[in-house]
Design an enzyme around this catalytic site. Structure first.
Site, PDB file in Angstrom:
ATOM      1  N   GLU A  42     -27.115  19.636  27.680  1.00 25.86           N
ATOM      2  CA  GLU A  42     -26.245  19.670  26.509  1.00 25.86           C
ATOM      3  C   GLU A  42     -25.556  21.027  26.362  1.00 25.86           C
ATOM      4  O   GLU A  42     -24.379  21.101  26.005  1.00 25.86           O
ATOM      5  CB  GLU A  42     -27.046  19.340  25.248  1.00 25.86           C
ATOM      6  CG  GLU A  42     -27.416  17.883  25.107  1.00 25.86           C
ATOM      7  CD  GLU A  42     -26.201  16.974  24.963  1.00 25.86           C
ATOM      8  OE1 GLU A  42     -25.168  17.421  24.429  1.00 25.86           O
ATOM      9  OE2 GLU A  42     -26.280  15.820  25.398  1.00 25.86           O
ATOM     10  N   THR A  48     -17.377  22.172  28.992  1.00 25.32           N
ATOM     11  CA  THR A  48     -17.369  22.070  30.445  1.00 25.32           C
ATOM     12  C   THR A  48     -17.435  20.600  30.844  1.00 25.32           C
ATOM     13  O   THR A  48     -18.195  19.825  30.264  1.00 25.32           O
ATOM     14  CB  THR A  48     -18.568  22.827  31.061  1.00 25.32           C
ATOM     15  OG1 THR A  48     -18.615  24.152  30.533  1.00 25.32           O
ATOM     16  CG2 THR A  48     -18.435  22.908  32.577  1.00 25.32           C
ATOM     17  N   LEU A  85     -19.817  28.870  35.321  1.00 22.99           N
ATOM     18  CA  LEU A  85     -19.718  27.962  34.176  1.00 22.99           C
ATOM     19  C   LEU A  85     -18.957  28.576  33.008  1.00 22.99           C
ATOM     20  O   LEU A  85     -18.461  27.862  32.136  1.00 22.99           O
ATOM     21  CB  LEU A  85     -21.117  27.546  33.697  1.00 22.99           C
ATOM     22  CG  LEU A  85     -21.774  26.378  34.434  1.00 22.99           C
ATOM     23  CD1 LEU A  85     -23.184  26.154  33.920  1.00 22.99           C
ATOM     24  CD2 LEU A  85     -20.956  25.101  34.277  1.00 22.99           C
ATOM     25  N   TYR A 125     -24.920  19.584  16.091  1.00 18.71           N
ATOM     26  CA  TYR A 125     -24.668  18.561  17.109  1.00 18.71           C
ATOM     27  C   TYR A 125     -25.746  18.584  18.189  1.00 18.71           C
ATOM     28  O   TYR A 125     -26.339  17.553  18.531  1.00 18.71           O
ATOM     29  CB  TYR A 125     -23.293  18.745  17.760  1.00 18.71           C
ATOM     30  CG  TYR A 125     -23.219  18.037  19.090  1.00 18.71           C
ATOM     31  CD1 TYR A 125     -23.038  16.659  19.150  1.00 18.71           C
ATOM     32  CD2 TYR A 125     -23.423  18.727  20.287  1.00 18.71           C
ATOM     33  CE1 TYR A 125     -23.041  15.985  20.360  1.00 18.71           C
ATOM     34  CE2 TYR A 125     -23.434  18.061  21.501  1.00 18.71           C
ATOM     35  CZ  TYR A 125     -23.228  16.694  21.532  1.00 18.71           C
ATOM     36  OH  TYR A 125     -23.248  16.028  22.741  1.00 18.71           O
ATOM     37  N   ASP A 143     -19.364  15.269  18.205  1.00 21.00           N
ATOM     38  CA  ASP A 143     -18.593  16.179  19.049  1.00 21.00           C
ATOM     39  C   ASP A 143     -17.180  15.639  19.167  1.00 21.00           C
ATOM     40  O   ASP A 143     -16.802  14.692  18.471  1.00 21.00           O
ATOM     41  CB  ASP A 143     -19.253  16.350  20.422  1.00 21.00           C
ATOM     42  CG  ASP A 143     -19.209  15.072  21.262  1.00 21.00           C
ATOM     43  OD1 ASP A 143     -18.837  14.002  20.731  1.00 21.00           O
ATOM     44  OD2 ASP A 143     -19.546  15.155  22.459  1.00 21.00           O
ATOM     45  N   CYS A 209     -11.501  -1.736  25.890  1.00 24.16           N
ATOM     46  CA  CYS A 209     -12.446  -1.116  24.961  1.00 24.16           C
ATOM     47  C   CYS A 209     -13.254  -2.187  24.246  1.00 24.16           C
ATOM     48  O   CYS A 209     -12.675  -3.146  23.695  1.00 24.16           O
ATOM     49  CB  CYS A 209     -11.701  -0.262  23.940  1.00 24.16           C
ATOM     50  SG  CYS A 209     -12.802   0.483  22.699  1.00 24.16           S
ATOM     51  N   CYS A 215     -10.933  -2.009  15.763  1.00 23.78           N
ATOM     52  CA  CYS A 215     -10.375  -0.659  15.745  1.00 23.78           C
ATOM     53  C   CYS A 215      -9.106  -0.600  14.900  1.00 23.78           C
ATOM     54  O   CYS A 215      -8.086  -1.234  15.220  1.00 23.78           O
ATOM     55  CB  CYS A 215     -10.075  -0.200  17.172  1.00 23.78           C
ATOM     56  SG  CYS A 215      -9.360   1.459  17.252  1.00 23.78           S
TER      57      CYS A 215
END
Length: 349
Positions: A42, A48, A85, A125, A143, A209, A215
Protein backbone atom coordinates in the site's frame (compact mmCIF):
# COMPACT_ATOMS: atom_id res chain seq x y z
CA UNK A 1 -30.18 5.26 4.70
CA UNK A 2 -33.54 5.15 2.82
CA UNK A 3 -34.84 2.07 1.04
CA UNK A 4 -33.92 3.33 -2.45
CA UNK A 5 -30.32 3.91 -1.47
CA UNK A 6 -30.25 0.57 0.33
CA UNK A 7 -31.37 -1.29 -2.79
CA UNK A 8 -28.80 0.52 -4.93
CA UNK A 9 -26.05 -0.17 -2.43
CA UNK A 10 -26.86 -3.87 -2.37
CA UNK A 11 -26.83 -3.98 -6.17
CA UNK A 12 -23.46 -2.21 -6.24
CA UNK A 13 -21.99 -4.58 -3.65
CA UNK A 14 -23.19 -7.74 -5.43
CA UNK A 15 -22.08 -6.50 -8.85
CA UNK A 16 -18.65 -5.44 -7.61
CA UNK A 17 -17.97 -8.69 -5.77
CA UNK A 18 -19.02 -10.81 -8.74
CA UNK A 19 -16.95 -8.74 -11.16
CA UNK A 20 -13.90 -8.79 -8.87
CA UNK A 21 -14.02 -12.56 -8.44
CA UNK A 22 -13.81 -12.94 -12.21
CA UNK A 23 -11.51 -10.06 -13.14
CA UNK A 24 -9.10 -9.31 -10.28
CA UNK A 25 -5.51 -8.99 -11.40
CA UNK A 26 -3.05 -11.61 -10.19
CA UNK A 27 -0.95 -9.36 -7.96
CA UNK A 28 1.65 -10.85 -5.59
CA UNK A 29 0.40 -9.07 -2.47
CA UNK A 30 -3.05 -10.52 -3.05
CA UNK A 31 -1.69 -13.97 -2.33
CA UNK A 32 -1.13 -13.21 1.34
CA UNK A 33 -2.97 -11.89 4.37
CA UNK A 34 0.28 -10.89 6.05
CA UNK A 35 -0.42 -7.30 7.22
CA UNK A 36 3.26 -6.40 6.89
CA UNK A 37 3.34 -7.43 3.22
CA UNK A 38 0.05 -5.65 2.51
CA UNK A 39 1.25 -2.52 4.33
CA UNK A 40 4.43 -2.40 2.23
CA UNK A 41 2.41 -2.78 -0.97
CA UNK A 42 0.00 0.00 0.00
CA UNK A 43 2.84 2.42 0.76
CA UNK A 44 4.62 1.58 -2.48
CA UNK A 45 1.41 2.02 -4.47
CA UNK A 46 1.00 5.61 -3.26
CA UNK A 47 1.61 7.76 -6.36
CA UNK A 48 3.17 4.80 -8.18
CA UNK A 49 1.71 2.48 -10.84
CA UNK A 50 1.11 -1.20 -10.12
CA UNK A 51 3.40 -2.45 -12.91
CA UNK A 52 6.25 -0.37 -11.46
CA UNK A 53 5.64 -1.54 -7.90
CA UNK A 54 5.59 -5.32 -8.50
CA UNK A 55 9.37 -5.91 -8.89
CA UNK A 56 10.16 -3.47 -6.07
CA UNK A 57 7.73 -5.21 -3.72
CA UNK A 58 9.07 -8.65 -4.59
CA UNK A 59 12.67 -7.57 -4.02
CA UNK A 60 11.75 -5.80 -0.78
CA UNK A 61 9.99 -8.89 0.60
CA UNK A 62 13.00 -11.06 -0.28
CA UNK A 63 15.45 -8.73 1.43
CA UNK A 64 13.26 -7.54 4.34
CA UNK A 65 10.64 -10.27 4.84
CA UNK A 66 9.56 -9.28 8.35
CA UNK A 67 8.95 -6.25 10.53
CA UNK A 68 12.01 -7.18 12.56
CA UNK A 69 14.33 -7.24 9.54
CA UNK A 70 13.04 -3.83 8.44
CA UNK A 71 13.36 -2.34 11.92
CA UNK A 72 16.98 -3.50 12.23
CA UNK A 73 18.08 -2.77 8.65
CA UNK A 74 20.67 -0.10 7.92
CA UNK A 75 18.88 3.05 6.68
CA UNK A 76 21.12 3.20 3.61
CA UNK A 77 20.06 -0.34 2.68
CA UNK A 78 16.41 0.61 3.01
CA UNK A 79 16.91 3.59 0.72
CA UNK A 80 18.79 1.43 -1.78
CA UNK A 81 15.88 -1.02 -1.93
CA UNK A 82 13.55 1.93 -2.50
CA UNK A 83 15.80 3.52 -5.14
CA UNK A 84 13.74 4.31 -8.24
CA UNK A 85 10.33 4.53 -6.54
CA UNK A 86 10.69 8.19 -5.56
CA UNK A 87 9.07 10.03 -2.66
CA UNK A 88 11.69 8.57 -0.33
CA UNK A 89 9.95 9.80 2.80
CA UNK A 90 7.73 6.75 2.33
CA UNK A 91 10.71 4.43 2.85
CA UNK A 92 11.92 6.33 5.91
CA UNK A 93 8.43 6.24 7.41
CA UNK A 94 8.20 2.51 6.79
CA UNK A 95 11.32 1.91 8.83
CA UNK A 96 10.26 4.34 11.57
CA UNK A 97 6.91 2.55 11.81
CA UNK A 98 8.61 -0.85 11.88
CA UNK A 99 10.74 0.28 14.82
CA UNK A 100 7.61 1.51 16.61
CA UNK A 101 5.86 -1.83 16.02
CA UNK A 102 8.92 -3.69 17.23
CA UNK A 103 9.15 -1.60 20.39
CA UNK A 104 5.48 -1.00 21.28
CA UNK A 105 3.77 -4.07 19.85
CA UNK A 106 6.47 -6.71 20.38
CA UNK A 107 7.07 -6.92 16.65
CA UNK A 108 3.49 -7.92 15.83
CA UNK A 109 1.59 -5.74 13.39
CA UNK A 110 -1.29 -4.05 15.27
CA UNK A 111 -4.82 -5.06 14.35
CA UNK A 112 -6.88 -2.06 15.47
CA UNK A 113 -7.55 0.90 13.22
CA UNK A 114 -6.38 3.48 15.77
CA UNK A 115 -3.11 1.67 16.46
CA UNK A 116 -2.40 1.37 12.74
CA UNK A 117 -3.32 5.00 12.12
CA UNK A 118 -0.83 6.06 14.81
CA UNK A 119 2.10 4.65 12.82
CA UNK A 120 4.33 7.10 10.89
CA UNK A 121 3.34 7.55 7.26
CA UNK A 122 -0.11 5.98 7.61
CA UNK A 123 -3.25 8.00 7.02
CA UNK A 124 -6.93 7.16 7.09
CA UNK A 125 -6.95 5.50 3.67
CA UNK A 126 -3.92 3.26 4.31
CA UNK A 127 -5.15 2.27 7.78
CA UNK A 128 -8.52 1.33 6.31
CA UNK A 129 -6.92 -0.62 3.48
CA UNK A 130 -4.77 -2.67 5.88
CA UNK A 131 -7.66 -3.31 8.27
CA UNK A 132 -10.00 -4.46 5.52
CA UNK A 133 -7.56 -6.39 3.30
CA UNK A 134 -5.42 -8.04 5.98
CA UNK A 135 -8.01 -8.44 8.76
CA UNK A 136 -11.30 -8.28 6.81
CA UNK A 137 -12.56 -5.47 9.04
CA UNK A 138 -15.38 -3.18 7.73
CA UNK A 139 -13.22 -0.07 7.41
CA UNK A 140 -13.76 2.29 4.46
CA UNK A 141 -11.14 3.42 1.97
CA UNK A 142 -11.10 6.46 -0.27
CA UNK A 143 -8.35 6.98 -2.82
CA UNK A 144 -8.42 8.45 -6.32
CA UNK A 145 -9.83 5.30 -7.90
CA UNK A 146 -12.58 4.91 -5.31
CA UNK A 147 -13.49 8.60 -5.53
CA UNK A 148 -13.90 8.28 -9.28
CA UNK A 149 -16.16 5.24 -9.00
CA UNK A 150 -18.35 6.66 -6.23
CA UNK A 151 -18.81 10.14 -7.70
CA UNK A 152 -19.80 8.71 -11.05
CA UNK A 153 -22.01 5.86 -9.88
CA UNK A 154 -23.86 8.01 -7.32
CA UNK A 155 -23.74 11.27 -9.28
CA UNK A 156 -21.92 13.26 -6.60
CA UNK A 157 -21.24 16.66 -8.16
CA UNK A 158 -19.34 18.45 -5.38
CA UNK A 159 -15.59 18.77 -5.27
CA UNK A 160 -14.29 15.55 -3.62
CA UNK A 161 -11.62 17.58 -1.83
CA UNK A 162 -14.21 19.87 -0.29
CA UNK A 163 -15.05 19.16 3.34
CA UNK A 164 -18.73 18.29 2.88
CA UNK A 165 -18.34 16.21 -0.28
CA UNK A 166 -15.32 14.40 1.11
CA UNK A 167 -17.28 13.50 4.25
CA UNK A 168 -20.16 12.32 2.07
CA UNK A 169 -17.82 10.05 0.10
CA UNK A 170 -16.28 8.58 3.23
CA UNK A 171 -19.77 7.92 4.57
CA UNK A 172 -20.80 6.19 1.36
CA UNK A 173 -17.63 4.07 1.32
CA UNK A 174 -18.37 3.09 4.92
CA UNK A 175 -21.95 2.09 4.08
CA UNK A 176 -20.77 -0.16 1.26
CA UNK A 177 -18.04 -1.96 3.18
CA UNK A 178 -20.22 -2.31 6.29
CA UNK A 179 -22.97 -3.96 4.24
CA UNK A 180 -20.60 -6.31 2.43
CA UNK A 181 -20.77 -8.64 5.47
CA UNK A 182 -17.89 -11.13 5.30
CA UNK A 183 -16.40 -9.72 2.10
CA UNK A 184 -14.84 -6.46 3.34
CA UNK A 185 -11.46 -7.26 1.82
CA UNK A 186 -12.87 -8.07 -1.62
CA UNK A 187 -15.32 -5.16 -1.58
CA UNK A 188 -12.65 -2.52 -0.98
CA UNK A 189 -10.27 -4.11 -3.45
CA UNK A 190 -13.05 -4.30 -6.05
CA UNK A 191 -13.69 -0.56 -5.76
CA UNK A 192 -9.99 0.18 -6.32
CA UNK A 193 -9.75 -2.38 -9.12
CA UNK A 194 -12.78 -1.04 -10.98
CA UNK A 195 -11.32 2.47 -10.84
CA UNK A 196 -7.96 1.24 -12.10
CA UNK A 197 -9.21 -0.97 -14.94
CA UNK A 198 -12.70 0.19 -16.00
CA UNK A 199 -13.71 3.53 -14.47
CA UNK A 200 -10.53 5.27 -15.61
CA UNK A 201 -9.96 9.05 -15.67
CA UNK A 202 -10.09 9.19 -19.48
CA UNK A 203 -11.99 6.97 -21.88
CA UNK A 204 -13.57 4.72 -19.24
CA UNK A 205 -14.88 1.36 -20.45
CA UNK A 206 -18.47 2.06 -19.52
CA UNK A 207 -20.02 -0.57 -21.77
CA UNK A 208 -18.32 -3.41 -19.92
CA UNK A 209 -18.72 -1.87 -16.46
CA UNK A 210 -20.74 -4.03 -14.05
CA UNK A 211 -22.24 -0.88 -12.48
CA UNK A 212 -23.38 0.95 -15.62
CA UNK A 213 -27.08 0.12 -15.05
CA UNK A 214 -27.06 2.12 -11.83
CA UNK A 215 -24.41 4.70 -12.76
CA UNK A 216 -25.76 8.26 -12.68
CA UNK A 217 -22.84 9.65 -14.70
CA UNK A 218 -23.40 7.06 -17.44
CA UNK A 219 -27.15 7.69 -17.59
CA UNK A 220 -26.83 11.50 -17.57
CA UNK A 221 -23.72 11.75 -19.74
CA UNK A 222 -21.59 13.21 -16.94
CA UNK A 223 -18.60 10.91 -17.27
CA UNK A 224 -16.25 13.71 -18.33
CA UNK A 225 -17.51 16.07 -15.61
CA UNK A 226 -17.12 13.68 -12.67
CA UNK A 227 -15.33 13.66 -10.39
CA UNK A 228 -15.48 17.44 -10.15
CA UNK A 229 -11.83 18.04 -9.31
CA UNK A 230 -10.04 21.34 -9.10
CA UNK A 231 -7.75 22.24 -11.97
CA UNK A 232 -4.22 20.98 -11.52
CA UNK A 233 -1.55 23.39 -10.41
CA UNK A 234 0.42 24.54 -13.44
CA UNK A 235 3.90 23.07 -13.69
CA UNK A 236 7.04 25.03 -12.78
CA UNK A 237 10.24 24.71 -14.77
CA UNK A 238 13.54 24.40 -12.90
CA UNK A 239 17.08 24.15 -14.27
CA UNK A 240 20.13 22.54 -12.71
CA UNK A 241 23.74 22.06 -13.72
CA UNK A 242 25.53 18.95 -12.47
CA UNK A 243 29.19 17.99 -12.67
CA UNK A 244 30.80 14.60 -13.00
CA UNK A 245 34.27 15.21 -11.57
CA UNK A 246 36.80 12.41 -11.95
CA UNK A 247 40.11 11.84 -10.24
CA UNK A 248 42.09 8.61 -10.71
CA UNK A 249 39.04 6.60 -11.83
CA UNK A 250 37.02 7.84 -8.87
CA UNK A 251 34.05 10.19 -9.01
CA UNK A 252 32.96 12.80 -6.51
CA UNK A 253 29.52 12.34 -4.95
CA UNK A 254 27.82 14.09 -2.07
CA UNK A 255 25.09 13.03 0.33
CA UNK A 256 22.07 15.27 0.77
CA UNK A 257 21.47 16.42 4.35
CA UNK A 258 18.61 15.30 6.56
CA UNK A 259 15.20 16.99 6.47
CA UNK A 260 15.39 18.12 2.84
CA UNK A 261 13.90 16.69 -0.35
CA UNK A 262 15.62 13.37 -1.12
CA UNK A 263 17.30 13.43 2.29
CA UNK A 264 20.32 11.15 2.67
CA UNK A 265 20.37 10.20 -1.00
CA UNK A 266 23.55 10.58 -3.00
CA UNK A 267 24.12 12.84 -5.97
CA UNK A 268 26.79 14.39 -8.15
CA UNK A 269 27.72 18.02 -7.34
CA UNK A 270 25.08 20.31 -8.76
CA UNK A 271 23.56 23.76 -8.52
CA UNK A 272 20.21 25.23 -9.47
CA UNK A 273 20.26 27.90 -12.16
CA UNK A 274 18.01 30.83 -11.26
CA UNK A 275 16.95 34.02 -13.03
CA UNK A 276 18.08 32.62 -16.36
CA UNK A 277 21.74 32.98 -15.41
CA UNK A 278 24.22 30.56 -16.96
CA UNK A 279 27.15 29.53 -14.83
CA UNK A 280 30.47 28.38 -16.32
CA UNK A 281 31.93 25.29 -14.69
CA UNK A 282 34.69 27.11 -12.83
CA UNK A 283 32.16 29.44 -11.17
CA UNK A 284 29.97 26.61 -9.93
CA UNK A 285 32.68 24.22 -8.93
CA UNK A 286 35.99 25.88 -8.26
CA UNK A 287 38.10 22.74 -8.25
CA UNK A 288 36.93 21.54 -11.68
CA UNK A 289 38.16 22.59 -15.09
CA UNK A 290 37.84 21.69 -18.77
CA UNK A 291 34.14 20.95 -18.42
CA UNK A 292 32.51 19.35 -21.44
CA UNK A 293 28.84 18.49 -21.96
CA UNK A 294 27.93 14.93 -20.99
CA UNK A 295 24.14 14.80 -21.26
CA UNK A 296 20.87 16.59 -20.53
CA UNK A 297 18.37 14.93 -18.23
CA UNK A 298 14.70 15.84 -18.01
CA UNK A 299 12.35 14.54 -15.33
CA UNK A 300 9.37 15.55 -13.23
CA UNK A 301 8.76 15.69 -9.48
CA UNK A 302 5.18 16.57 -8.45
CA UNK A 303 4.50 19.79 -10.38
CA UNK A 304 8.13 20.59 -11.15
CA UNK A 305 9.54 20.02 -14.64
CA UNK A 306 13.29 19.72 -14.21
CA UNK A 307 16.05 20.04 -16.79
CA UNK A 308 19.55 19.14 -15.66
CA UNK A 309 22.55 19.81 -17.88
CA UNK A 310 25.42 17.50 -16.96
CA UNK A 311 29.10 18.29 -17.57
CA UNK A 312 32.16 16.13 -17.20
CA UNK A 313 35.18 17.80 -15.64
CA UNK A 314 38.68 17.05 -14.38
CA UNK A 315 40.04 17.91 -10.95
CA UNK A 316 42.40 20.91 -11.13
CA UNK A 317 42.89 21.75 -7.48
CA UNK A 318 44.63 20.01 -4.59
CA UNK A 319 41.75 21.07 -2.38
CA UNK A 320 39.44 18.13 -1.70
CA UNK A 321 35.74 19.12 -1.77
CA UNK A 322 33.21 17.79 0.71
CA UNK A 323 31.97 14.39 -0.38
CA UNK A 324 33.34 10.99 -1.30
CA UNK A 325 35.51 9.84 -4.19
CA UNK A 326 34.29 6.42 -5.26
CA UNK A 327 34.68 3.97 -8.11
CA UNK A 328 31.68 3.07 -10.25
CA UNK A 329 31.43 -0.33 -8.52
CA UNK A 330 31.15 1.49 -5.17
CA UNK A 331 28.66 4.05 -6.49
CA UNK A 332 26.32 1.25 -7.53
CA UNK A 333 25.87 0.31 -3.88
CA UNK A 334 24.55 3.77 -2.93
CA UNK A 335 20.99 5.08 -3.27
CA UNK A 336 20.76 7.94 -5.79
CA UNK A 337 17.86 10.20 -6.67
CA UNK A 338 16.33 9.32 -10.06
CA UNK A 339 18.05 12.01 -12.13
CA UNK A 340 21.49 11.30 -10.70
CA UNK A 341 20.99 7.57 -11.08
CA UNK A 342 20.72 8.21 -14.83
CA UNK A 343 24.15 9.85 -14.71
CA UNK A 344 25.55 6.82 -12.95
CA UNK A 345 24.11 4.55 -15.66
CA UNK A 346 26.04 6.55 -18.25
CA UNK A 347 29.28 6.15 -16.32
CA UNK A 348 28.70 2.43 -15.83
CA UNK A 349 28.43 1.66 -19.55
Amino acid sequence: MNSVNSVKNQFVIRALLKWFSQNARDLPWRKTRDPYAIWVSEIMLQQTQVKTVIPFWERWMRELPTIQTLAKAKPENVLKLWEGLGYYTRARNLQSAAKMIYEKHSGKFPETFDDILALPGIGRYTAGAICSIAFNQPKPILDGNVIRVLTRVFGIRGNPRGKETNAQLWGLAEQLVSNSKLSCSSLNQSLMELGALICTPRQPKCFICPLRKSCVAFKENLIEQLPNLEKRVSSTNRRFTAFVVENEARFLVQQRPAKVVNARLWEFPNVEITNGETFPANKVFEVASDASPLCTIKHSITHYRITMEVFRAELRSKEIPVGKWLRVSELRKLAFSSAHRKILHLLAR
